[in-house]
Write a protein that holds these residues in place. Structure first.
Motif, PDB file in Angstrom:
ATOM      1  N   ALA A 166      -0.052   7.142   5.410  1.00 49.39           N
ATOM      2  CA  ALA A 166       0.022   6.422   4.088  1.00 49.39           C
ATOM      3  C   ALA A 166      -1.536   6.234   3.866  1.00 49.39           C
ATOM      4  O   ALA A 166      -2.199   5.768   4.795  1.00 49.39           O
ATOM      5  N   ILE A 167      -1.978   6.085   2.600  1.00 44.10           N
ATOM      6  CA  ILE A 167      -3.145   5.710   2.088  1.00 44.10           C
ATOM      7  C   ILE A 167      -2.762   5.037   0.699  1.00 44.10           C
ATOM      8  O   ILE A 167      -1.826   5.751  -0.116  1.00 44.10           O
ATOM      9  N   SER A 168      -3.724   4.230   0.118  1.00 44.95           N
ATOM     10  CA  SER A 168      -3.608   3.996  -1.235  1.00 44.95           C
ATOM     11  C   SER A 168      -4.684   4.476  -1.988  1.00 44.95           C
ATOM     12  O   SER A 168      -5.631   5.114  -1.243  1.00 44.95           O
ATOM     13  N   SER A 173      -7.642   0.746  -5.378  1.00 45.15           N
ATOM     14  CA  SER A 173      -7.911  -0.281  -4.154  1.00 45.15           C
ATOM     15  C   SER A 173      -9.549  -0.033  -3.753  1.00 45.15           C
ATOM     16  O   SER A 173      -9.964   0.946  -3.155  1.00 45.15           O
ATOM     17  N   GLY A 174     -10.098  -1.368  -3.667  1.00 46.52           N
ATOM     18  CA  GLY A 174     -11.366  -1.294  -3.412  1.00 46.52           C
ATOM     19  C   GLY A 174     -11.611  -1.315  -1.959  1.00 46.52           C
ATOM     20  O   GLY A 174     -12.666  -0.592  -1.557  1.00 46.52           O
ATOM     21  N   THR A 175     -10.479  -1.515  -1.073  1.00 45.57           N
ATOM     22  CA  THR A 175     -10.743  -1.254   0.452  1.00 45.57           C
ATOM     23  C   THR A 175     -10.734  -0.027   0.643  1.00 45.57           C
ATOM     24  O   THR A 175     -11.504   0.433   1.627  1.00 45.57           O
ATOM     25  N   GLU A 198      -7.871  17.490   4.351  1.00 43.84           N
ATOM     26  CA  GLU A 198      -7.019  17.649   5.606  1.00 43.84           C
ATOM     27  C   GLU A 198      -6.281  16.506   6.027  1.00 43.84           C
ATOM     28  O   GLU A 198      -4.764  16.890   6.168  1.00 43.84           O
ATOM     29  N   MET A 199      -6.707  15.312   6.145  1.00 44.69           N
ATOM     30  CA  MET A 199      -5.786  14.058   6.379  1.00 44.69           C
ATOM     31  C   MET A 199      -4.956  13.957   5.354  1.00 44.69           C
ATOM     32  O   MET A 199      -3.589  13.702   5.622  1.00 44.69           O
ATOM     33  N   MET A 200      -5.048  13.862   4.101  1.00 41.69           N
ATOM     34  CA  MET A 200      -4.357  13.797   3.014  1.00 41.69           C
ATOM     35  C   MET A 200      -3.266  15.008   2.842  1.00 41.69           C
ATOM     36  O   MET A 200      -2.278  14.487   2.403  1.00 41.69           O
ATOM     37  N   GLY A 201      -3.491  15.925   3.499  1.00 40.59           N
ATOM     38  CA  GLY A 201      -2.414  17.150   3.337  1.00 40.59           C
ATOM     39  C   GLY A 201      -1.067  16.577   4.237  1.00 40.59           C
ATOM     40  O   GLY A 201      -0.161  17.036   4.204  1.00 40.59           O
ATOM     41  N   ASN A 202      -1.628  15.615   5.152  1.00 42.20           N
ATOM     42  CA  ASN A 202      -0.385  15.113   6.025  1.00 42.20           C
ATOM     43  C   ASN A 202       0.104  13.819   5.556  1.00 42.20           C
ATOM     44  O   ASN A 202       1.045  13.236   6.196  1.00 42.20           O
ATOM     45  N   ALA A 203      -0.512  13.531   4.203  1.00 40.98           N
ATOM     46  CA  ALA A 203       0.105  12.164   3.753  1.00 40.98           C
ATOM     47  C   ALA A 203       1.502  12.217   3.420  1.00 40.98           C
ATOM     48  O   ALA A 203       1.939  13.094   2.865  1.00 40.98           O
ATOM     49  N   ALA A 204       2.171  11.057   3.604  1.00 33.19           N
ATOM     50  CA  ALA A 204       3.602  10.993   3.066  1.00 33.19           C
ATOM     51  C   ALA A 204       3.467  10.227   1.597  1.00 33.19           C
ATOM     52  O   ALA A 204       4.244  10.524   0.822  1.00 33.19           O
ATOM     53  N   ALA A 205       2.503   9.381   1.493  1.00 38.39           N
ATOM     54  CA  ALA A 205       2.388   8.912   0.165  1.00 38.39           C
ATOM     55  C   ALA A 205       0.949   8.484  -0.105  1.00 38.39           C
ATOM     56  O   ALA A 205       0.033   8.046   0.679  1.00 38.39           O
ATOM     57  N   VAL A 206       0.472   8.205  -1.390  1.00 42.08           N
ATOM     58  CA  VAL A 206      -0.821   7.789  -1.961  1.00 42.08           C
ATOM     59  C   VAL A 206      -0.274   6.378  -2.684  1.00 42.08           C
ATOM     60  O   VAL A 206       0.258   6.832  -3.930  1.00 42.08           O
ATOM     61  N   THR A 207      -0.317   5.490  -2.336  1.00 38.57           N
ATOM     62  CA  THR A 207       0.363   4.250  -2.982  1.00 38.57           C
ATOM     63  C   THR A 207      -0.535   3.587  -4.282  1.00 38.57           C
ATOM     64  O   THR A 207      -1.879   3.745  -4.056  1.00 38.57           O
ATOM     65  N   ASP A 208       0.013   2.976  -4.957  1.00 36.26           N
ATOM     66  CA  ASP A 208      -0.913   2.205  -6.182  1.00 36.26           C
ATOM     67  C   ASP A 208      -1.592   1.059  -5.732  1.00 36.26           C
ATOM     68  O   ASP A 208      -2.662   0.562  -6.192  1.00 36.26           O
ATOM     69  N   ARG A 209      -1.037   0.182  -4.831  1.00 35.13           N
ATOM     70  CA  ARG A 209      -1.776  -0.958  -4.185  1.00 35.13           C
ATOM     71  C   ARG A 209      -1.820  -0.615  -2.935  1.00 35.13           C
ATOM     72  O   ARG A 209      -0.999  -0.398  -2.038  1.00 35.13           O
ATOM     73  N   PHE A 211      -1.641  -2.937  -0.796  1.00 34.51           N
ATOM     74  CA  PHE A 211      -0.641  -3.781   0.068  1.00 34.51           C
ATOM     75  C   PHE A 211       0.488  -3.112   0.529  1.00 34.51           C
ATOM     76  O   PHE A 211       1.248  -3.276   1.491  1.00 34.51           O
ATOM     77  N   ALA A 212       0.652  -1.934  -0.306  1.00 34.16           N
ATOM     78  CA  ALA A 212       1.819  -0.882  -0.110  1.00 34.16           C
ATOM     79  C   ALA A 212       1.803  -0.152   1.269  1.00 34.16           C
ATOM     80  O   ALA A 212       3.044  -0.068   1.949  1.00 34.16           O
ATOM     81  N   VAL A 213       0.705  -0.214   1.683  1.00 33.89           N
ATOM     82  CA  VAL A 213       0.384   0.682   2.918  1.00 33.89           C
ATOM     83  C   VAL A 213       0.696  -0.117   4.378  1.00 33.89           C
ATOM     84  O   VAL A 213       1.503   0.365   4.831  1.00 33.89           O
ATOM     85  N   PRO A 214      -0.083  -1.209   4.346  1.00 31.28           N
ATOM     86  CA  PRO A 214       0.598  -2.049   5.569  1.00 31.28           C
ATOM     87  C   PRO A 214       1.888  -2.480   5.533  1.00 31.28           C
ATOM     88  O   PRO A 214       2.529  -2.703   6.461  1.00 31.28           O
ATOM     89  N   ASP A 215       2.419  -3.005   4.383  1.00 34.81           N
ATOM     90  CA  ASP A 215       3.729  -3.435   3.974  1.00 34.81           C
ATOM     91  C   ASP A 215       4.642  -2.354   4.947  1.00 34.81           C
ATOM     92  O   ASP A 215       5.592  -2.339   5.557  1.00 34.81           O
TER      93      ASP A 215
END
Length: 443
Positions: A166-168, A173-175, A198-209, A211-215
């Motif tokens: 997962a990634i935002s 997200s500035g970070t 290639e990494m993003m092809g493996n992504a389950a989600a691209v979150t809006d915020r 915080f949603a990724v670490p949560d």
């Protein structure tokens, strides 16, 4: 004993400062992208030491915060900008929206972290904490799915991680924008984008915020998250079953704080800024819910056992982050990521799955024509739609810095983004088709 004396002196100074200002109560508005766990801790500690000053937290993601300051007239802007992204501060500084506040700087802080200046050389913004970029994972999740813990960004391109990452969005997200830019600077524009896609092809989600990724990793919704270090460290030190690693291609850069031009309560705002950089303010960074790297040397603070030492992380890091380069292509990078990844994630996932299946089949039963088709599929799926030449072209980059309020500019940018979106969709569909053909030849 010396540490306690230092902290006590800093807090006493804060109380004296507060007593001096108690006669005229004022409100300092702090514009920040930081989570409530951090801002609440600083708000509570500062107000306790300065009873005549109230802190108002205005929370916006970094991109929105920059736009917010730029749109407001002098006298109506917030007092303090506090965020992770140094290039966002550079944008505000070049627009003359920041004011120097050198008297807020803690003289005990080093001037550099690795080769990176702690404070803006022009004195417009100041490092308040330090951050690096990496990968966090849920240890139970990885064990349940029989996955190895990653060590490098390249690990996340492996087929076994498909659907687990997962990634935002860097536009929200500035970070994450800093993480993406760090990879691009570390690997180079073309190779960096290939690795990212290639990494993003493996992504389950691209979150809006962000915080949603670490949560999601903390609670096991996602196996792995691409995050700034304090998200991974906060989860780890708060007792969640997570761990975190800094890949070799990372950078340690300051999270900054600055006085906004036209601040209504500049004197009080400076007191808040000084507090965040004081020994007492730096000690708050070790709170398990915050878990950030301080700017002050550890011999002036009380760090938890085994806590990452920023100077050591910086020494290992391969990227010497170039803020000017990041600022120059800021909008291009986030817009391109959105058009190729955020808004086209399903198509990228489908192309990636087909490529991985074809690769597996061809390894079991090699076929020269199939190998060629697979190479074409990879090129279509994992090449950036903007070449390195354009990414260095000042005229091209300048277009993305112009205001969308200009009808002609808005029309040109919208047209370009639509072209990228259409091209990405077409490329992913073609890549999927070619990969499926390649797989068929291995039967």
């Amino acid at each position: 004993m010396q540490k306690r004396t230092w902290v006590a002196a800093a807090m006493a100074a804060g109380l004296a400062w507060g007593a001096a200002g108690a006669a005229g109560a004022a409100t300092v508005t702090v514009l920040t992208s930081f989570p409530k766990e951090l801002t609440s801790a600083y708000q509570k500690a500062f107000e306790a030491a300065n009873p005549g000053i109230k802190i108002e937290i205005l929370n916006k993601n970094t991109t929105a915060a920059v736009a917010y300051v730029r749109e407001l007239p002098e006298g109506q802007r917030p007092d303090v900008m506090w965020a992770s992204a140094p290039d966002a501060f550079e944008v505000l500084a070049r627009a003359k929206l920041l004011t120097p506040a050198p008297d807020t700087v803690n003289k005990n802080a080093p001037t550099k972290i690795g080769n990176f200046p702690l404070n803006d050389p022009e004195g417009m913004y100041y490092g308040q904490a330090l951050a690096g970029y990496g990968i966090m994972w849920n240890t139970r999740y990885l064990k349940a799915h029989k996955l190895e813990a990653p060590r490098e960004w390249s690990d996340l391109t492996k087929p076994e991680y498909f659907g687990h990452v997962a990634i935002s969005s860097p536009s929200r997200s500035g970070t994450t924008q800093l993480t993406v830019e760090t990879i691009l600077q570390g690997e180079g524009w073309d190779k960096g984008w290939t690795q990212l896609l290639e990494m993003m092809g493996n992504a389950a989600a691209v979150t809006d915020r962000s915080f949603a990724v670490p949560d999601g990793v903390n609670n096991g919704q996602y196996g792995l998250g691409i995050v700034i270090d304090f998200f991974g460290l906060a989860g780890k030190y708060s007792g969640f079953p997570v761990d975190f690693v800094y890949p070799s291609v990372t950078a340690v850069v300051p999270a900054n704080i600055a006085l906004i031009s036209g601040a209504k309560n500049a004197d009080e705002a400076k007191k808040f800024m000084a507090f965040t950089m004081s020994s007492a303010g730096q000690q708050l960074l070790f709170d398990p819910k915050i878990s950030r790297l301080p700017i002050l040397p550890y011999d002036t603070l009380k760090a938890p056992a085994g806590y990452p030492v920023p100077q050591e992380v910086a020494k290992r890091a391969k990227v010497h982050f170039d803020t000017n380069l990041a600022e120059s292509r800021y909008q291009v990078v986030i817009n391109l990521f959105d058009q190729m990844v955020t808004f086209r994630l399903k198509e990228l996932q489908a192309a990636t799955k087909a490529i991985q299946e074809a690769d597996k089949a061809l390894k079991a039963k090699p076929n020269a024509q199939g190998k060629d088709l697979l190479a074409q599929a990879r090129s279509l799926a994992y090449s950036p739609l903007v070449g390195e030449g354009n990414a260095k072209d000042p005229q091209f980059l300048e277009l993305f810095k112009k205001s969308r309020r200009d009808v002609a500019v808005s029309k040109e940018l919208t047209g370009m983004e639509q072209m990228w979106a259409d091209k990405a969709k077409s490329n992913y569909a073609k890549a999927q088709q070619l990969a499926q053909q390649a797989r068929g030849m291995a039967k």
